[in-house]
Design a protein around this motif. Structure first.
Motif, mmCIF file in Angstrom:
data_model
loop_
_atom_site.group_PDB
_atom_site.id
_atom_site.type_symbol
_atom_site.label_atom_id
_atom_site.label_comp_id
_atom_site.label_asym_id
_atom_site.label_seq_id
_atom_site.Cartn_x
_atom_site.Cartn_y
_atom_site.Cartn_z
ATOM 1 N N ARG A 103 0.837 -1.211 0.000
ATOM 2 C CA ARG A 103 0.000 0.000 0.000
ATOM 3 C C ARG A 103 0.868 1.256 0.000
ATOM 4 O O ARG A 103 0.531 2.249 -0.658
ATOM 5 N N SER A 104 1.981 1.219 0.712
ATOM 6 C CA SER A 104 2.905 2.362 0.715
ATOM 7 C C SER A 104 3.478 2.602 -0.675
ATOM 8 O O SER A 104 3.576 3.743 -1.133
ATOM 9 N N VAL A 105 3.860 1.518 -1.350
ATOM 10 C CA VAL A 105 4.393 1.635 -2.711
ATOM 11 C C VAL A 105 3.319 2.181 -3.644
ATOM 12 O O VAL A 105 3.592 3.051 -4.478
ATOM 13 N N LEU A 106 2.087 1.702 -3.509
ATOM 14 C CA LEU A 106 1.007 2.202 -4.366
ATOM 15 C C LEU A 106 0.784 3.701 -4.162
ATOM 16 O O LEU A 106 0.518 4.416 -5.132
ATOM 17 N N ALA A 107 0.907 4.157 -2.929
ATOM 18 C CA ALA A 107 0.771 5.599 -2.668
ATOM 19 C C ALA A 107 1.899 6.368 -3.363
ATOM 20 O O ALA A 107 1.661 7.425 -3.950
ATOM 21 N N LEU A 108 3.120 5.832 -3.312
ATOM 22 C CA LEU A 108 4.239 6.469 -4.007
ATOM 23 C C LEU A 108 4.005 6.478 -5.515
ATOM 24 O O LEU A 108 4.286 7.477 -6.191
ATOM 25 N N CYS A 109 3.484 5.383 -6.051
ATOM 26 C CA CYS A 109 3.190 5.301 -7.479
ATOM 27 C C CYS A 109 2.178 6.375 -7.879
ATOM 28 O O CYS A 109 2.320 7.023 -8.920
ATOM 29 N N HIS A 110 1.173 6.548 -7.046
ATOM 30 C CA HIS A 110 0.151 7.555 -7.329
ATOM 31 C C HIS A 110 0.774 8.953 -7.343
ATOM 32 O O HIS A 110 0.484 9.757 -8.235
ATOM 33 N N GLU A 111 1.639 9.223 -6.370
ATOM 34 C CA GLU A 111 2.304 10.530 -6.316
ATOM 35 C C GLU A 111 3.200 10.732 -7.536
ATOM 36 O O GLU A 111 3.239 11.820 -8.113
ATOM 37 N N ARG A 112 3.919 9.701 -7.939
ATOM 38 C CA ARG A 112 4.768 9.806 -9.133
ATOM 39 C C ARG A 112 3.932 10.063 -10.379
ATOM 40 O O ARG A 112 4.302 10.870 -11.233
ATOM 41 N N ALA A 113 2.810 9.373 -10.480
ATOM 42 C CA ALA A 113 1.928 9.555 -11.632
ATOM 43 C C ALA A 113 1.376 10.982 -11.660
ATOM 44 O O ALA A 113 1.320 11.612 -12.722
ATOM 45 N N LYS A 114 0.979 11.493 -10.502
ATOM 46 C CA LYS A 114 0.482 12.879 -10.443
ATOM 47 C C LYS A 114 1.571 13.847 -10.865
ATOM 48 O O LYS A 114 1.329 14.764 -11.654
ATOM 49 N N ALA A 115 2.783 13.646 -10.372
ATOM 50 C CA ALA A 115 3.892 14.549 -10.668
ATOM 51 C C ALA A 115 4.257 14.520 -12.151
ATOM 52 O O ALA A 115 4.685 15.534 -12.712
ATOM 53 N N SER A 116 4.054 13.381 -12.786
ATOM 54 C CA SER A 116 4.407 13.266 -14.200
ATOM 55 C C SER A 116 3.236 13.556 -15.133
ATOM 56 O O SER A 116 3.376 13.484 -16.351
ATOM 57 N N GLY A 117 2.069 13.878 -14.563
ATOM 58 C CA GLY A 117 0.905 14.175 -15.378
ATOM 59 C C GLY A 117 0.162 12.948 -15.861
ATOM 60 O O GLY A 117 -0.697 13.036 -16.727
ATOM 61 N N LEU A 118 0.454 11.785 -15.301
ATOM 62 C CA LEU A 118 -0.172 10.539 -15.734
ATOM 63 C C LEU A 118 -1.300 10.085 -14.817
ATOM 64 O O LEU A 118 -1.802 8.986 -14.974
ATOM 65 N N VAL A 119 -1.716 10.917 -13.904
ATOM 66 C CA VAL A 119 -2.709 10.487 -12.916
ATOM 67 C C VAL A 119 -4.018 10.047 -13.560
ATOM 68 O O VAL A 119 -4.697 9.179 -13.051
ATOM 69 N N TRP A 120 -4.343 10.552 -14.698
ATOM 70 C CA TRP A 120 -5.573 10.161 -15.378
ATOM 71 C C TRP A 120 -5.536 8.695 -15.795
ATOM 72 O O TRP A 120 -6.565 8.074 -16.027
ATOM 73 N N MET A 121 -4.331 8.108 -15.863
ATOM 74 C CA MET A 121 -4.196 6.718 -16.269
ATOM 75 C C MET A 121 -4.454 5.748 -15.127
ATOM 76 O O MET A 121 -4.691 4.566 -15.350
ATOM 77 N N LEU A 122 -4.373 6.238 -13.908
ATOM 78 C CA LEU A 122 -4.506 5.362 -12.750
ATOM 79 C C LEU A 122 -5.964 5.127 -12.410
ATOM 80 O O LEU A 122 -6.804 6.021 -12.544
ATOM 81 N N PRO A 123 -6.305 3.912 -11.914
ATOM 82 C CA PRO A 123 -7.656 3.688 -11.452
ATOM 83 C C PRO A 123 -7.953 4.549 -10.236
ATOM 84 O O PRO A 123 -7.036 4.957 -9.518
#
Length: 69
Positions: free
Chosen positions: A46-66
């Motif tokens: 769950r900690s890694v998934l939170a980091l992944c979400h933050e990375r996706a937001k920072a890179s502009g890819l958050v729309w790709m995440l469920p």
């Protein structure tokens, strides 16, 4: 007695390519996180998934995440 918690599923989306920072462009995990995933407990996952979400937001890819639950 309750049933054991099911493993948190991998965020892998079968788009496996590393960017210049060695982050997978598909799931946003580092090589170390990908390698260790099968040995992580659910709290670590769950900690890694939170980091992944933050990375996706920072890179502009958050729309790709469920959507987060």
């Amino acid at each position: 007695m309750s049933a054991p918690e099911r493993p948190v599923p991998s965020p892998c989306v079968n788009i496996c390519a590393l960017d210049d920072d060695d982050i997978c462009t598909g799931c946003q995990r580092t090589v170390a996180e990908i390698t260790r995933w099968s040995r992580m407990d659910n709290d670590e996952r769950r900690s890694v998934l939170a980091l992944c979400h933050e990375r996706a937001k920072a890179s502009g890819l958050v729309w790709m995440l469920p959507a987060r639950r």
